[in-house]
Scaffold this motif. Structure first.
Motif, PDB file in Angstrom:
ATOM      1  N   PHE A 256      98.739   6.391  79.154  1.00  0.00           N
ATOM      2  CA  PHE A 256      99.103   7.592  79.903  1.00  0.00           C
ATOM      3  C   PHE A 256      98.779   7.512  81.397  1.00  0.00           C
ATOM      4  CE2 PHE A 256      98.374   9.187  75.505  1.00  0.00           C
ATOM      5  CZ  PHE A 256      99.666   9.626  75.257  1.00  0.00           C
ATOM      6  N   ASN A 257      97.687   6.855  81.730  1.00  0.00           N
ATOM      7  CA  ASN A 257      97.313   6.655  83.137  1.00  0.00           C
ATOM      8  C   ASN A 257      97.290   7.977  83.913  1.00  0.00           C
ATOM      9  OD1 ASN A 257      96.544   5.101  85.368  1.00  0.00           O
ATOM     10  ND2 ASN A 257      98.661   4.873  86.070  1.00  0.00           N
ATOM     11  N   CYS A 258      96.698   9.001  83.299  1.00  0.00           N
ATOM     12  CA  CYS A 258      96.613  10.314  83.938  1.00  0.00           C
ATOM     13  C   CYS A 258      95.460  11.088  83.300  1.00  0.00           C
ATOM     14  CB  CYS A 258      97.935  11.084  83.780  1.00  0.00           C
ATOM     15  SG  CYS A 258      98.305  11.561  82.072  1.00  0.00           S
ATOM     16  N   SER A 259      95.295  12.334  83.691  1.00  0.00           N
ATOM     17  CA  SER A 259      94.271  13.180  83.093  1.00  0.00           C
ATOM     18  C   SER A 259      94.587  13.422  81.617  1.00  0.00           C
ATOM     19  CB  SER A 259      94.211  14.514  83.840  1.00  0.00           C
ATOM     20  OG  SER A 259      93.354  15.426  83.182  1.00  0.00           O
ATOM     21  N   ILE A 260      93.602  13.222  80.739  1.00  0.00           N
ATOM     22  CA  ILE A 260      93.797  13.390  79.296  1.00  0.00           C
ATOM     23  C   ILE A 260      92.794  14.427  78.787  1.00  0.00           C
ATOM     24  CG2 ILE A 260      93.860  12.244  77.054  1.00  0.00           C
ATOM     25  CD1 ILE A 260      94.251   9.591  78.573  1.00  0.00           C
ATOM     26  N   LEU A 261      93.308  15.496  78.188  1.00  0.00           N
ATOM     27  CA  LEU A 261      92.471  16.591  77.721  1.00  0.00           C
ATOM     28  C   LEU A 261      92.539  16.713  76.194  1.00  0.00           C
ATOM     29  CD1 LEU A 261      93.565  19.302  80.336  1.00  0.00           C
ATOM     30  CD2 LEU A 261      91.662  17.672  80.514  1.00  0.00           C
ATOM     31  N   PHE A 262      91.407  17.053  75.577  1.00  0.00           N
ATOM     32  CA  PHE A 262      91.344  17.259  74.128  1.00  0.00           C
ATOM     33  C   PHE A 262      90.828  18.673  73.849  1.00  0.00           C
ATOM     34  CE2 PHE A 262      91.260  12.702  74.690  1.00  0.00           C
ATOM     35  CZ  PHE A 262      92.110  12.249  73.694  1.00  0.00           C
ATOM     36  N   ASN A 263      90.938  19.072  72.581  1.00  0.00           N
ATOM     37  CA  ASN A 263      90.537  20.423  72.160  1.00  0.00           C
ATOM     38  C   ASN A 263      91.262  21.504  72.959  1.00  0.00           C
ATOM     39  OD1 ASN A 263      88.500  19.647  70.175  1.00  0.00           O
ATOM     40  ND2 ASN A 263      87.285  18.935  71.923  1.00  0.00           N
ATOM     41  N   GLN A 264      92.563  21.269  73.170  1.00  0.00           N
ATOM     42  CA  GLN A 264      93.396  22.197  73.922  1.00  0.00           C
ATOM     43  C   GLN A 264      94.186  23.100  72.961  1.00  0.00           C
ATOM     44  OE1 GLN A 264      93.214  22.301  77.451  1.00  0.00           O
ATOM     45  NE2 GLN A 264      91.456  21.059  76.783  1.00  0.00           N
ATOM     46  N   PRO A 265      94.709  24.225  73.436  1.00  0.00           N
ATOM     47  CA  PRO A 265      95.444  25.141  72.551  1.00  0.00           C
ATOM     48  C   PRO A 265      96.791  24.614  72.086  1.00  0.00           C
ATOM     49  CG  PRO A 265      95.500  25.918  74.815  1.00  0.00           C
ATOM     50  CD  PRO A 265      94.508  24.792  74.777  1.00  0.00           C
TER      51      PRO A 265
END
Length: 329
Positions: free
Chosen positions: A175-184
């Protein structure tokens, strides 16, 4: 979802073999690699279980690595339709139409906020296998959009509903970008300008039309009416998987005004509306005669929002249902 494409299952197992597993490792699986190659679909239970087993065996990020190996042809009729999109982000519009028409499942949705578009994947992760499958889907999105544009466009952010895996190396590489988890929600975000890029195919077509118009204006080389109609038919055919194209859309692709396009068609004795119907009928007959695509898939490729509407239109054109036409030819 009750089923997944067998192509995706085969791709998953081939990726596992490339990472060190062998055919014997799948000997006790319900569906072997060779058997899967002969199938069109595989049960969701088998598909999601395979994701779980392979992630345990090959480590976190296996689904992401599978997604990076996907090619447009792996998506069957839907992938075939992506090849003819005019804009990169149009693949999500076509995906939405495809799933609504063939499975009544709402999958992709684009939300534009300023300069960024959030592409939301509506999917409930009721088990770990679905979480892993979603990782593969979002990872594949990166590859497909780059193939469509032939440019190294990249997401600005990716969001997952599930918790953070132990190893994120495959995620960062893909992805080479910001990666977020536990998202809605599951989502992948792009600059809106990147999703509005012309696809490589559409860009080449527009350049061709512009060159033809330059010849007309500077060298007096008039495009024959029959060729012009064939060119417009081709653009209509490419656009139909997104739904019946407006005359404004086709005029834009030919770098003409609506009035000029209407006049040029009128000079050949046809109207835009007649050309739409003629193109739909031609595609439908050809696919029923020469392919094994389902009636629902043909309805999708010819721009219909419901299979029943396609059946009625085809009966009006030929006095036969699509199934009757296929059997009689």
């Amino acid at each position: 979802m009750k089923y997944f494409s067998a192509n995706l299952y085969v791709k998953m197992l081939n990726c596992a073999i490339a990472e060190g597993m062998n055919h014997e490792d799948f000997a006790d699986w319900t569906t072997s690699l060779e058997e899967a190659k002969k199938l069109e679909v595989i049960s969701a239970e088998e598909f999601l279980t395979a994701h779980e087993l392979l992630d345990d065996r090959l480590g976190p990020g296996f689904g992401v690595r599978v997604g990076q190996q996907m090619i447009i042809e792996d998506y069957g009729v839907l992938g075939l339709s992506w090849r003819t999109c005019s804009r990169v982000g149009e693949i999500f519009e076509r995906s939405e139409r495809f799933f609504k028409l063939l499975s009544n499942t709402f999958v992709w949705q684009i939300q534009k906020k300023g300069d960024v578009s959030h592409v939301i994947l509506h999917r409930e992760a009721l088990r770990r296998g679905m979480e892993l499958s979603t990782e593969a889907s979002l990872s594949a999105t990166v590859v497909v959009l780059q193939a469509m544009s032939e440019q190294k466009i990249a997401p600005t952010q990716v969001s997952f509903k599930h918790s953070t895996p132990n190893d994120l190396s495959s995620f960062h590489k893909a992805f080479n970008c910001s990666i977020l988890f536990n998202q809605p929600q599951y989502a992948i975000s792009y600059k809106t300008k990147d999703l509005n890029l012309r696809t490589a195919k559409a860009d080449a077509s527009i350049n061709s039309y512009l060159l033809q118009q330059v010849d007309e204006k500077t060298n007096g080389i008039k495009i024959p009416g029959s060729k012009f109609v064939r060119d417009v038919e081709s653009l209509i055919k490419d656009s139909l998987p997104t739904g019946i194209p407006s005359i404004h859309h086709i005029a834009d692709l030919t770098a003409m005004s609506n009035r000029t396009l209407t006049r040029r068609l009128s000079e050949t004795g046809v109207t835009y509306r007649d050309l739409i119907k003629k193109t739909q009928e031609s595609i439908a007959k050809d696919m029923l005669f020469n392919t094994t695509q389902s009636v629902g898939e043909i309805a999708f490729l010819t721009g219909f929002s419901e299979q029943s509407a396609f059946n009625r239109a085809f009966k009006k054109w030929t006095n036969q249902t699509p199934s009757e036409f296929r059997k009689s030819n």
